[in-house]
Every structure is written in C-alpha cells, then in structure tokens.
Scaffold this active site. Structure first.
Site, short mmCIF file in Angstrom:
data_model
loop_
_atom_site.label_atom_id
_atom_site.label_comp_id
_atom_site.label_asym_id
_atom_site.label_seq_id
_atom_site.Cartn_x
_atom_site.Cartn_y
_atom_site.Cartn_z
N GLY A 103 5.99 -1.87 14.72
CA GLY A 103 5.27 -0.84 13.97
C GLY A 103 4.24 -0.12 14.81
N ARG A 104 3.45 -0.88 15.58
CA ARG A 104 2.37 -0.26 16.36
C ARG A 104 2.89 0.40 17.63
NH1 ARG A 104 2.32 -5.51 15.73
NH2 ARG A 104 2.49 -6.95 17.49
N LYS B 168 -1.68 -10.74 2.86
CA LYS B 168 -0.77 -9.96 2.00
C LYS B 168 -0.25 -10.83 0.86
CE LYS B 168 1.55 -7.14 5.52
NZ LYS B 168 2.88 -6.88 6.07
N GLU C 121 0.84 -1.21 0.00
CA GLU C 121 0.00 0.00 0.00
C GLU C 121 0.87 1.26 0.00
OE1 GLU C 121 -0.29 -2.60 1.95
OE2 GLU C 121 -2.38 -3.10 2.36
N GLU D 221 -3.53 -6.34 17.16
CA GLU D 221 -2.39 -6.91 16.43
C GLU D 221 -1.41 -7.50 17.45
OE1 GLU D 221 -1.05 -5.45 12.33
OE2 GLU D 221 0.55 -4.71 13.61
O1 F6P Z 1 -0.25 -4.85 9.25
C1 F6P Z 1 1.01 -5.44 9.34
C2 F6P Z 1 2.08 -4.43 9.50
O2 F6P Z 1 3.29 -5.08 9.43
C3 F6P Z 1 1.97 -3.62 10.80
O3 F6P Z 1 2.48 -4.28 11.88
C4 F6P Z 1 2.72 -2.40 10.44
O4 F6P Z 1 2.48 -1.37 11.34
C5 F6P Z 1 2.17 -2.15 9.05
O5 F6P Z 1 2.04 -3.44 8.48
C6 F6P Z 1 3.00 -1.27 8.17
O6 F6P Z 1 4.28 -1.81 7.97
P1 F6P Z 1 5.47 -0.92 7.46
O7 F6P Z 1 5.68 0.18 8.43
O8 F6P Z 1 6.63 -1.85 7.36
O9 F6P Z 1 5.09 -0.35 6.10
#
Ligand code: F6P
Length: 587
Positions: free
Chosen positions: A309-310, A550, A245, A395
């Site tokens: 990430g979170r 994914k 994305e 998550e």
């Molecule tokens: O949804 C899965 C995930 O890996 C999350 O843990 C993370 O915050 C998000 O995708 C975005 O990932 P990235 O920062 O690597 O683009």
C-alpha cells in the site's frame, strides 16, 4: 541477542536469479537474515564510534576535499552527506556491514521478484511499476508477465483520464467533471495527496482533486462541502477493498451524491445504477469486491498483491493524479522513479546514494543513538512529504521481529517527522540546535522556484534558500563560547547562546521540483527504507502491527452503541471512556 549459527547464511547464495529465454526467472526467497551485530563490521563500527575524535569544524578544516568526497549525484539529485558525523572510515565500515548482511544481493532479489515479503509470501515489485515500456529482459514472476500487466493497466488508466480531461466523460446529467474526490487511507491516500500537492501547478485548469481519508464524519462533510454532485467524480482507492474507513466514506459519498442528484436533477430510482457508473470508479487488487459495491468492472483499475500500500502511488492508485495532473505528468513521475531505481540497482556501492543514506541512518540510530529523523523540505509544495514518509518508513521498519520470526538484535525504526521550512525553524528547530538529543535531519531544496517573486529588490526564493543554507551551517558548525563572548555577551548568557554544532544533516538539492524529480525523491526514500530494513533483518513490506487496533475497533462497536453487557465486560479504563462518551454525546 545471540542468534543460532544455523540462521546465518552466506547472503549471496540466497537470491540467485537467472535470465532465461529473455525473461528473468523468479529467484528463491531468502531464508534468514544475517544478524548485523555478529558481523565484523559491527564490532569495528562500535570501536570506531568510541575512538572517533574531532568535530565537523575540524574535519572540514583538515580535509579540503571533504564536501566533494561526501557529495554524490543520483539522477537529478545532488546529495551532500558531508555534514554528517562521519569520516571516510565510517563509510568504509558501513559499506562492509552492507556487504556482510547482503544488502545488494537482497536488492537484486527484490528487483527480480523473489518473495522477500516472507510473512505474506509475496514478491515486492513496486520497482516494476515504473519500468519503461519495452524494458529488457522482460520480467516474468510467478508466471505473471509483469511488464504487460503493468503497461496494460496504465493504458486503461490513461484512456480513462484522457476522457475525463477532454470532457468526453461526463456525469450522469451530461456535465463535465470538475472535481475528482479520491477516497482512500494510508497508502491509498498519503501518496496521491502528497504528489497532488507537490505538483499542483500541473493540474488541468477547471479540474481539482480532493482527498477523503479519515472516518471522522467531519472529513466527509468538509470534503464534499460546496461540491456539485453533477460535476464530481469519485475514485474509491483501496488495495484490499475491505478497509473500514474507506468503505464507510464511499457509502457516505454515494448517498451524498445520489441525494444531491435527486435534488438538483430529479434523479429517479431506476437511474441510480447509471449515476453510480458515471460518478464512481475504483482502484483495487480485489476487483470482485469492487463489483459487489456496484461499480462497473469497466471502471475499475487493478494492481497486484506484490505492491505494498505505501509503495503504491505509482500504480493505478495514482489514477486521481493521472486524471487531474495528466498522463504525461504521471509518465514523467514514473520515469523519475525509474531513474532512481536504476541508480540504486547499478551505481557502485561507494556512490550509491540510497545505500549510503540507508547506512547513514543505521549509523545514526544504532551507534549515535538517534531516535528520530527530521525531513525538512524547503518547498511549500512538499508540505505533505514528511507525512507521506511517516507511513513509508514507520509502517515499513517499525518492527521488532525479523523476517525469520526471531527478535531484532538492535534498535530499529526511528521516528520520522518534519515540516516545510521555514515554518519548522520557528517551531521545533530550537530542539535540533540546542537540545541534548541527536536528531539527524534531511534538508531538501530546489534551485529554481515554482513561482519567482520579488520583495522590492529581494528575490524571495534567494531569501528562502539563504535560510536553507544557514540552518545546515549552524547545525554543523555551531557557535563557540569565544564567538559568543566576542559579540559582547558575558556570564551565564554565554552558555545559553552557545551552539555546540556537530548536529548531523544531509542536504538534498535538485534543479527544480519537476514530476521526475519528485519520483526520484520518493524512490530514494523507498530504497533508503529497504536498506535499513535489510540491515536490521526486517521484512519492510508487511504491517501486522496495525491489525489489532482494527480488530478491536470492530469488536468495540457494540459497547460504543450502548450494549450494557459489553460495556461492563471492558477493562476499567475503556469502560470509563465509553461511559464518558455516552454521557456527553449530544444529538
Ligand atoms: O494501515 C494499514 C493499511 O493496510 C496500509 O498498509 C494501507 O496503505 C492502508 O491500510 C489502506 O489499505 P487499503 O488500501 O487496503 O484500503
């Protein structure tokens, strides 16, 4: 489910760490979780659950000290747990459970940098992101001087932010930056957008942030709509720099920006690289991939694999915040996080708010059979807080496997949801008041409004807070049939108008929604999540569950584009849906 005895280790031997030469050394990672259902406390809690008698009305009447007994301070937060379905004994048993599964030992291991993220063999050190400059003893983990790296990156982010804010940093045509577009998803979006919305009054005049996350092309269209490419700065935020994305949106916005500059400023092909350098920066742990995208490494800010990430809004992922809200606001936010970290790390268990709230969630989920948990901020600026918490909590703890690979032995990961009050009151509170499910709810409010307005003589914030107080009161104490009848209601209507009460809530108040208080709130929920994960034996820091979707999305691209062989190879439902799409797609 019974677990082999050999899996159960004495918790305090698993996480030993030492201070050596003024540096804290990395402790060993834990090897196996303690099965909570095998503990003495669990059996006692089960019995206690069955024997528990009375109601909140009775408990408050019997114990004038109840509110004081169950109210605690944590940094600037005032947290009242007294309207939960607990007695002093409930909390004693929950604290015993915490001791038996080793929550505090695992907490200390996390703070010290043990690889408690076992499936990815990583330390979990988001708490290191907000250690104050010069914190002692210094934190060295896996040979990395964590404090120096964190502070070094922050200083680079702040220097960049100051240049943008002062107008020293301009777009390629020399115009001042007016809009910062953060492209990211999940933790690279939800934290920044939530904090931006919460602290909007601090945004520098003439500088706004927008957030692009969804791969729905509508999101890219709407986010860039009305923007001037000459005054737009783009931050590509992605921990891995591989997320479909984010990279797709980054390419879309790069094309939008270059096309726009060609049109408005006659940008020539040989100027494109310079334009990308002036209008794109990146935040990632994969700086090599950032360079491949064409971003000047000078304009890339790193973080580390020990930041989930979170859990990353307080890392360089917050560059959009430091830029639009300012380095001072970001520092205050970090100080708030740290204040809650300190509380969690040092407050005695009986007064340790994240510990108590995490254990209360265990009580609600595993003993009172709650399946969801509402978070209801009475603050319009916190309108994205529930969405942010959904990733943080679900998550993290939406897992059925424990950190040693064995199955979880209890229910885990409740569903978190919510809306700001009073909007929620007119939508779903009916179910919380009179439905037949247990829905624990956290109510959050602030004494001082950001914008004090009066409706004639009426202070509107007071009206707002009256609702906040009224809801938790109604949920706790309800309305008896006698009280309904006393109002003149008769017959079948009595039952419809009766409120059972005994609906558990926690009230969280603070003087004002400042950057520091927001940091405290976020860290509070991070640590609550950690406590629950630890009791359940879950690694709250991986997210394998999102991988399959994914992978399949990539595999399905050919069928969606019309490859007949691939369409025919799909299961009947997926095939039918793809054929429907192909038959109905216009344009
Ligand atoms: O949804 C899965 C995930 O890996 C999350 O843990 C993370 O915050 C998000 O995708 C975005 O990932 P990235 O920062 O690597 O683009």
């Amino acid at each position: 489910m019974p677990v082999a005895d050999s899996y159960i280790l004495a918790p305090c031997t698993c996480f030993a760490s030492t201070v050596f030469n003024g540096h804290m050394t990395t402790p060993d990672a834990p090897t196996a979780p303690v099965d909570p259902t095998t503990t003495e406390a669990w059996a006692a809690l089960e019995a206690h659950d069955l024997e528990l008698e009375g109601s909140l009305r009775e408990w408050f009447a019997e114990d004038p000290e109840r509110a004081a007994r169950f109210t605690h301070g944590a940094a600037d937060l005032h947290v009242d747990l007294s309207k939960n379905l607990i007695t002093p004994e409930t909390l004693e048993l929950l604290l015993q459970l915490s001791r038996e599964v080793g929550v505090e030992e695992r907490r200390d291991a996390m703070f010290a940098g043990a690889h408690i993220n076992t499936t990815e063999d990583r330390a979990v050190l988001h708490t290191a992101l907000r250690r104050p400059a010069g914190a002692s003893p210094a934190l060295t983990v896996d040979g990395q001087d964590i404090d120096a790296d964190v502070r070094g990156t922050l200083e680079r982010v702040y220097a960049f932010a100051r240049k943008v804010r002062s107008g020293e940093w301009t777009g390629v045509t020399g115009k001042r930056i007016e809009t910062v577009v953060n492209i990211g998803i999940g933790g690279s979006d939800l934290g920044p957008v939530m904090v931006y919305e919460a602290l909007k009054p601090h945004a520098q005049e003439g500088l706004e942030a927008r957030f692009l996350s969804n791969i729905d092309p509508t999101d890219a269209y709407e986010t860039t709509r009305g923007l001037d490419p000459e005054t737009t700065l783009v931050i590509i935020a992605s921990k891995t720099f591989t997320t479909l994305e984010t990279l797709t949106n980054a390419r879309l916005v790069r094309s939008w920006l270059l096309d726009g500059l060609r049109e408005s400023a006659g940008l020539r092909a040989e100027q494109e690289q310079e334009a990308v350098a002036k209008h794109f920066v990146a935040v990632s742990t994969a700086l090599d991939k950032v360079a491949e995208f064409g971003i000047d490494p000078e304009n890339a800010f790193g973080f580390w694999d020990w930041v989930g990430g979170r859990y990353s809004v307080d890392s360089a992922i917050g560059t959009v915040l430091a830029t639009v809200l300012g380095p001072e606001v970001f520092e205050e936010l970090l100080a708030g996080f740290h204040a809650m970290d300190e509380h969690f790390a040092t407050a005695p268990a009986e007064q340790n708010v994240p510990l108590l709230m995490g254990l209360l969630n265990i009580w609600n989920v595993n003993f009172l059979e709650a399946e969801t948990h509402a978070v209801l901020p009475y603050s319009q600026y916190l309108h994205r807080f529930p969405a942010y918490l959904q990733q943080l909590t679900m998550e993290s703890n939406g897992k059925a496997v424990r950190w040693d690979g064995s199955l979880a032995t209890t229910e885990t990961g409740e569903v978190f949801w919510g809306e700001p009050g009073t909007n929620g009151q007119h939508a779903f509170y009916q179910l919380i008041h009179q439905g037949n499910r247990v829905i624990p709810a956290d109510f959050i409010a602030f004494a001082t409004p950001d914008h004090a307005l009066a409706d004639g003589e009426q202070d509107v914030h007071e009206l707002f807070l009256a609702n906040f107080f009224a809801q938790t009161k109604a949920l706790a104490f309800g309305k008896t049939a006698e009280e309904v009848r006393a109002e003149g209601t008769e017959g079948a209507l009595v039952a419809a108008r009766e409120f059972s009460g005994d609906r558990p809530t926690t009230s969280i108040m603070a003087p004002k929604l400042t950057p520091s208080v927001l940091g405290q709130l976020i860290a509070l929920y991070e640590h609550i999540t950690f406590v629950q994960g630890t009791v359940w034996g879950i690694n709250s820091f991986d997210q394998w569950g999102v991988e399959l979707g994914k992978q399949l999305a990539k595999e399905l691209a050919g069928a969606v584009a019309g490859d007949e062989e691939k369409i025919a190879a799909e299961d009947a439902s997926t095939e039918g849906l793809i054929r429907y799409y192909r038959a109905h797609r216009e344009g």
